[in-house]
Design a protein around this motif. Structure first.
Motif, PDB file in Angstrom:
ATOM      1  N   THR A 294     -11.085  79.714  22.954  1.00 14.12           N
ATOM      2  CA  THR A 294     -11.992  80.867  22.873  1.00 14.12           C
ATOM      3  C   THR A 294     -12.496  81.047  21.451  1.00 14.12           C
ATOM      4  OG1 THR A 294     -10.910  81.976  24.730  1.00 14.12           O
ATOM      5  CG2 THR A 294     -12.165  83.360  23.219  1.00 14.12           C
ATOM      6  N   ILE A 295     -11.592  80.964  20.484  1.00 13.76           N
ATOM      7  CA  ILE A 295     -11.976  81.111  19.073  1.00 13.76           C
ATOM      8  C   ILE A 295     -12.908  79.976  18.646  1.00 13.76           C
ATOM      9  CG2 ILE A 295     -11.092  81.091  16.702  1.00 13.76           C
ATOM     10  CD1 ILE A 295      -8.543  82.451  17.832  1.00 13.76           C
ATOM     11  N   LYS A 296     -12.617  78.776  19.097  1.00 16.79           N
ATOM     12  CA  LYS A 296     -13.456  77.616  18.758  1.00 16.79           C
ATOM     13  C   LYS A 296     -14.885  77.825  19.264  1.00 16.79           C
ATOM     14  CE  LYS A 296     -13.616  72.570  19.278  1.00 16.79           C
ATOM     15  NZ  LYS A 296     -12.969  71.392  19.924  1.00 16.79           N
ATOM     16  N   GLU A 297     -15.024  78.406  20.453  1.00 16.83           N
ATOM     17  CA  GLU A 297     -16.354  78.661  21.015  1.00 16.83           C
ATOM     18  C   GLU A 297     -17.056  79.791  20.258  1.00 16.83           C
ATOM     19  OE1 GLU A 297     -19.383  77.543  23.567  1.00 16.83           O
ATOM     20  OE2 GLU A 297     -17.445  76.588  23.185  1.00 16.83           O
ATOM     21  N   MET A 298     -16.309  80.851  19.951  1.00 20.16           N
ATOM     22  CA  MET A 298     -16.901  81.978  19.227  1.00 20.16           C
ATOM     23  C   MET A 298     -17.390  81.568  17.844  1.00 20.16           C
ATOM     24  SD  MET A 298     -14.203  85.018  20.268  1.00 20.16           S
ATOM     25  CE  MET A 298     -15.084  86.332  19.406  1.00 20.16           C
ATOM     26  N   ALA A 299     -16.728  80.590  17.237  1.00 23.79           N
ATOM     27  CA  ALA A 299     -17.072  80.156  15.877  1.00 23.79           C
ATOM     28  C   ALA A 299     -18.474  79.563  15.789  1.00 23.79           C
ATOM     29  CB  ALA A 299     -16.046  79.141  15.383  1.00 23.79           C
ATOM     30  N   LYS A 300     -19.053  79.197  16.928  1.00 24.56           N
ATOM     31  CA  LYS A 300     -20.386  78.566  16.936  1.00 24.56           C
ATOM     32  C   LYS A 300     -21.524  79.586  16.827  1.00 24.56           C
ATOM     33  CE  LYS A 300     -18.598  74.982  20.070  1.00 24.56           C
ATOM     34  NZ  LYS A 300     -18.678  74.455  21.457  1.00 24.56           N
ATOM     35  N   TYR A 301     -21.191  80.883  16.943  1.00 22.40           N
ATOM     36  CA  TYR A 301     -22.251  81.886  17.070  1.00 22.40           C
ATOM     37  C   TYR A 301     -22.040  83.071  16.122  1.00 22.40           C
ATOM     38  CZ  TYR A 301     -22.728  79.198  21.345  1.00 22.40           C
ATOM     39  OH  TYR A 301     -22.858  78.168  22.233  1.00 22.40           O
ATOM     40  N   ARG A 302     -23.157  83.707  15.746  1.00 21.36           N
ATOM     41  CA  ARG A 302     -23.104  85.002  15.060  1.00 21.36           C
ATOM     42  C   ARG A 302     -23.353  86.034  16.151  1.00 21.36           C
ATOM     43  NH1 ARG A 302     -27.067  84.983  10.109  1.00 21.36           N
ATOM     44  NH2 ARG A 302     -25.762  86.692   9.361  1.00 21.36           N
ATOM     45  N   PHE A 303     -22.296  86.547  16.704  1.00 26.49           N
ATOM     46  CA  PHE A 303     -22.372  87.380  17.901  1.00 26.49           C
ATOM     47  C   PHE A 303     -22.451  88.857  17.542  1.00 26.49           C
ATOM     48  CE2 PHE A 303     -18.089  85.942  16.937  1.00 26.49           C
ATOM     49  CZ  PHE A 303     -17.387  87.138  16.814  1.00 26.49           C
ATOM     50  N   HIS A 304     -22.951  89.644  18.510  1.00 28.95           N
ATOM     51  CA  HIS A 304     -23.171  91.070  18.287  1.00 28.95           C
ATOM     52  C   HIS A 304     -22.308  91.973  19.159  1.00 28.95           C
ATOM     53  CE1 HIS A 304     -27.057  88.994  17.336  1.00 28.95           C
ATOM     54  NE2 HIS A 304     -26.898  89.684  16.230  1.00 28.95           N
ATOM     55  N   VAL A 305     -22.040  91.555  20.391  1.00 27.45           N
ATOM     56  CA  VAL A 305     -21.348  92.407  21.366  1.00 27.45           C
ATOM     57  C   VAL A 305     -20.237  91.617  22.043  1.00 27.45           C
ATOM     58  CG1 VAL A 305     -21.608  93.849  23.429  1.00 27.45           C
ATOM     59  CG2 VAL A 305     -23.511  93.646  21.804  1.00 27.45           C
ATOM     60  N   MET A 306     -19.079  92.258  22.217  1.00 26.03           N
ATOM     61  CA  MET A 306     -17.979  91.614  22.936  1.00 26.03           C
ATOM     62  C   MET A 306     -17.147  92.651  23.678  1.00 26.03           C
ATOM     63  SD  MET A 306     -14.796  89.283  21.601  1.00 26.03           S
ATOM     64  CE  MET A 306     -13.526  88.779  22.769  1.00 26.03           C
ATOM     65  N   PRO A 307     -17.316  92.785  24.978  1.00 24.66           N
ATOM     66  CA  PRO A 307     -16.379  93.592  25.759  1.00 24.66           C
ATOM     67  C   PRO A 307     -15.039  92.860  25.901  1.00 24.66           C
ATOM     68  CG  PRO A 307     -18.494  93.366  26.869  1.00 24.66           C
ATOM     69  CD  PRO A 307     -18.455  92.343  25.772  1.00 24.66           C
ATOM     70  N   GLY A 308     -13.962  93.632  26.010  1.00 24.98           N
ATOM     71  CA  GLY A 308     -12.655  93.008  26.162  1.00 24.98           C
ATOM     72  C   GLY A 308     -11.617  94.017  26.618  1.00 24.98           C
ATOM     73  N   VAL A 309     -10.400  93.524  26.788  1.00 24.82           N
ATOM     74  CA  VAL A 309      -9.267  94.385  27.128  1.00 24.82           C
ATOM     75  C   VAL A 309      -8.253  94.300  25.998  1.00 24.82           C
ATOM     76  CG1 VAL A 309      -9.569  94.211  29.627  1.00 24.82           C
ATOM     77  CG2 VAL A 309      -8.168  92.513  28.445  1.00 24.82           C
ATOM     78  N   ASN A 310      -7.344  95.245  25.963  1.00 29.44           N
ATOM     79  CA  ASN A 310      -6.379  95.364  24.864  1.00 29.44           C
ATOM     80  C   ASN A 310      -5.633  94.059  24.603  1.00 29.44           C
ATOM     81  OD1 ASN A 310      -4.831  97.429  23.050  1.00 29.44           O
ATOM     82  ND2 ASN A 310      -3.216  96.320  24.126  1.00 29.44           N
ATOM     83  N   THR A 311      -5.205  93.379  25.667  1.00 27.56           N
ATOM     84  CA  THR A 311      -4.429  92.145  25.506  1.00 27.56           C
ATOM     85  C   THR A 311      -5.244  91.057  24.812  1.00 27.56           C
ATOM     86  OG1 THR A 311      -5.029  91.679  27.804  1.00 27.56           O
ATOM     87  CG2 THR A 311      -2.816  92.483  27.399  1.00 27.56           C
ATOM     88  N   LEU A 312      -6.512  90.950  25.153  1.00 26.41           N
ATOM     89  CA  LEU A 312      -7.370  89.939  24.519  1.00 26.41           C
ATOM     90  C   LEU A 312      -7.621  90.283  23.053  1.00 26.41           C
ATOM     91  CD1 LEU A 312      -9.188  87.439  24.682  1.00 26.41           C
ATOM     92  CD2 LEU A 312     -11.032  88.919  25.517  1.00 26.41           C
ATOM     93  N   PHE A 313      -7.947  91.545  22.781  1.00 31.79           N
ATOM     94  CA  PHE A 313      -8.167  91.974  21.395  1.00 31.79           C
ATOM     95  C   PHE A 313      -6.915  91.711  20.547  1.00 31.79           C
ATOM     96  CE2 PHE A 313     -11.257  95.241  23.264  1.00 31.79           C
ATOM     97  CZ  PHE A 313     -12.372  94.478  22.953  1.00 31.79           C
ATOM     98  N   ASN A 314      -5.758  92.001  21.110  1.00 34.66           N
ATOM     99  CA  ASN A 314      -4.493  91.831  20.384  1.00 34.66           C
ATOM    100  C   ASN A 314      -4.235  90.363  20.063  1.00 34.66           C
ATOM    101  OD1 ASN A 314      -2.039  92.759  19.249  1.00 34.66           O
ATOM    102  ND2 ASN A 314      -0.946  92.278  21.133  1.00 34.66           N
TER     103      ASN A 314
END
Length: 569
Positions: A294-314
């Motif tokens: 997930t982090i490897k994929e996110m690293a490719k973009y300058r993102f603006h919005v991310m919905p999530g749940v507590n476990t994922l954020f943690n």
């Protein structure tokens, strides 16, 4: 009723949004297909589809589905994670005049069979990774047509072929299956390309989606979300996000990290449809439990919005690699599904500079109906303010309003609320007041500024990483084991998932082991529903009429877990 919360809305957020600006979700699709035609709409494994691509492909699939002889209003199940075929399938089903039935791809055969029968779905679009589950039950369901997708279908050559080969032969990610007559996704597109597409008239009062949820009876029910219902939630959500997006300038196309599954109503609205409305791009994450990927994929973009749940954020905030990402454009992190813990919120803000904005919603309300202001960094410990068009009352056991500051059941009215449970008027009647408020089963307190804090749960539902688990369903599975006399299921606190499932069992067979019972449950319950803890008892506490006292078991267990060295084994 006085909506005291409106006076605390961020500047520019209206008390009401005009939900009549679209006659249907399809009208929204068609506007965005034309308006943002050459912009990317979805990205998956570095392969992008433009809004124009989604328009063309969904039109071809819609024509194919119409050619099967399905009638207007027929239900079509979609069973896949976040892959490119999912948004195409949703748009196709709706454009053809049919109703989307969102299906969790991790369902067991028992769960899938119930949902297909309850919805009456005659067709299913499914990723082949889960085809073996369908094979087990298809003859017991109304399904007549199967469209079978592969992960690599839309990735182009040779990449798509390589991805499919690796999944099938190297990772062994696709169990053997046999579904005679199934048509491959790309073949369905080709067949539809040559067919005439009849554009149906779709109105705001037509059902768009059946979003399945449990109930106090443990029977999964389809919340019927009309086209107007979904549009109402979408437009209120969009209005609420604007202050956060405008707080500081953003550059480039609005980019959403879509790690939550689109088959869940939360991501369906706040990623899939919100990006469609705003011309944004969804970066699809198929398995957010794989944190390094997930982090490897996110690293490719300058993102603006991310919905999530507590476990994922943690999990992300505590990963050193995540802290290296570019957060310069990050504006909104929506937290929902479960309570956001203060420690997680503070850690997340320190790492990203972007606060978690906690909200609240249910399948029956087509996702969020309350949220904290998106232009505020403060952790409030509340679910925020009711969104535009929403009314909230707090009710006592007699259905009367409680005094301000006192706990009461959260009841919700507004165009975001479902029209009812599919074909279950008796169940609908149980949760609706005579004047149209939906009773959530959650107990909250509203302060003088209109902020709502959840303090308890009236029903016995367990919330595991944002997913609802209903004790009756788990208990019904457990007592099917020949060694079980009776069972009671409760939720206990869990630092990773918010709550965990704990099962108390009175044995019929003294030789029954916890391991054997756990293995039995795994076969019949999807992952988040299976008991994390099992405890054998000689008997269970009851009322004077024989009803098992789940709350007493839960309170007792919480007290024991809080004591030193008293964690269940």
């Amino acid at each position: 009723m006085e909506r005291i919360w409106v006076r605390n809305y961020p500047a520019g957020v209206p008390a009401e949004v005009d939900i009549t600006q679209y006659s249907s979700v399809v009208a929204l699709f068609e506007e965005s297909f034309a308006k943002y035609r050459n912009e990317k709409a979805y990205v998956f494994m570095d392969r992008g589809l433009t809004f124009g691509d989604v328009d063309r492909l969904s039109r071809d699939l819609a024509a194919y589905l119409q050619g099967l002889g399905l009638k207007r209003g027929d239900r079509v199940a979609i069973m896949m994670p976040n892959v490119l075929q999912y948004p195409i399938a949703v748009a196709a089903v709706m454009r053809a005049g049919f109703i989307v039935v969102n299906v969790n791809p991790l369902y067991t055969p028992r769960e899938l069979e119930h949902q297909l029968n309850d919805s009456g779905a005659q067709a299913i679009i499914i990723l082949e990774n889960f085809a073996a589950t369908l094979q087990e039950v298809i003859t017991n369901t109304p399904i007549k047509h199967v469209v079978l997708a592969s992960v690599g279908d839309l990735l182009g050559f040779p990449k798509g072929a390589v991805v499919n080969l690796v999944l099938r032969k190297v990772k062994k990610a696709i169990p053997a299956f046999s579904l005679p007559g199934a048509v491959r996704f790309n073949a369905a597109l080709m067949r539809g390309k040559g067919k005439t597409f009849d554009k149906p008239e779709i109105g705001p009062g037509d059902p768009a989606v059946l979003q399945y949820t449990g109930g106090t009876t443990g029977v999964s029910k389809g919340a019927t979300l009309l086209h107007s219902t979904i549009i109402a939630n979408l437009l209120a959500s969009e209005a609420w996000t604007q202050p956060g997006l405008k707080r500081r300038p953003i550059s480039g196309q609005l980019t959403f990290i879509t790690a939550l599954p689109l088959y869940h109503v939360y991501a369906f609205i706040t990623c899939g449809l919100l990006a469609m409305r705003t011309g944004g791009v969804n970066v699809l994450i198929p398995n957010p439990r794989d944190i390094p990927a997930t982090i490897k994929e996110m690293a490719k973009y300058r993102f603006h919005v991310m919905p999530g749940v507590n476990t994922l954020f943690n999990a992300l905030a505590n990963n050193p690699e995540f802290a290296k990402l570019d957060f310069s454009q990050f504006r909104i992190a929506n937290g929902g599904g479960m309570a956001v813990q203060e420690a997680v919120a503070k850690k997340w803000l320190a790492v990203t500079g972007c606060p978690i904005v906690e909200g609240y919603g249910l399948s029956e309300t087509s996702s969020g109906i309350a949220c904290n202001p998106t232009d505020n960094d403060a952790y409030t410990g509340t679910i925020g303010l009711p969104l535009p068009n929403v009314e909230i009352r707090l009710l006592d056991d007699d259905g009367m309003d409680v005094p301000r500051g006192q706990p009461g059941e959260i009841a919700i009215r507004g165009p975001q609320v479902m029209s009812g449970y599919w074909n279950r008027p008796d169940e609908t009647e149980k949760v609706m007041t005579p004047d149209g408020f939906f009773k959530s089963g959650d107990v909250g307190i509203m302060d003088d500024n209109g902020y709502v804090k959840i303090v308890d749960r009236k029903k016995d539902m367990i919330l595991v990483s944002g997913f609802n688990v209903y004790p009756n369903e788990v208990e019904a599975v457990a007592v099917q084991h020949p060694g079980v006399l009776e069972a009671a299921v409760v939720g206990v606190p869990d630092k990773n998932s918010g709550e965990a499932v704990m099962m108390f069992v009175v044995r019929k067979d003294p030789a029954l082991s916890k391991e054997a019972l756990a293995e039995f449950c795994v076969k019949h319950l999807t992952g988040y529903k299976k008991p994390k803890y099992i405890e054998f008892r000689d008997d269970l506490p009851r009322t004077n009429v024989g009803k098992i006292l789940r709350r007493e078991l839960r309170d007792q267990m919480i007290k024991e877990m809080a004591a030193p060295r008293s964690v269940p084994n």
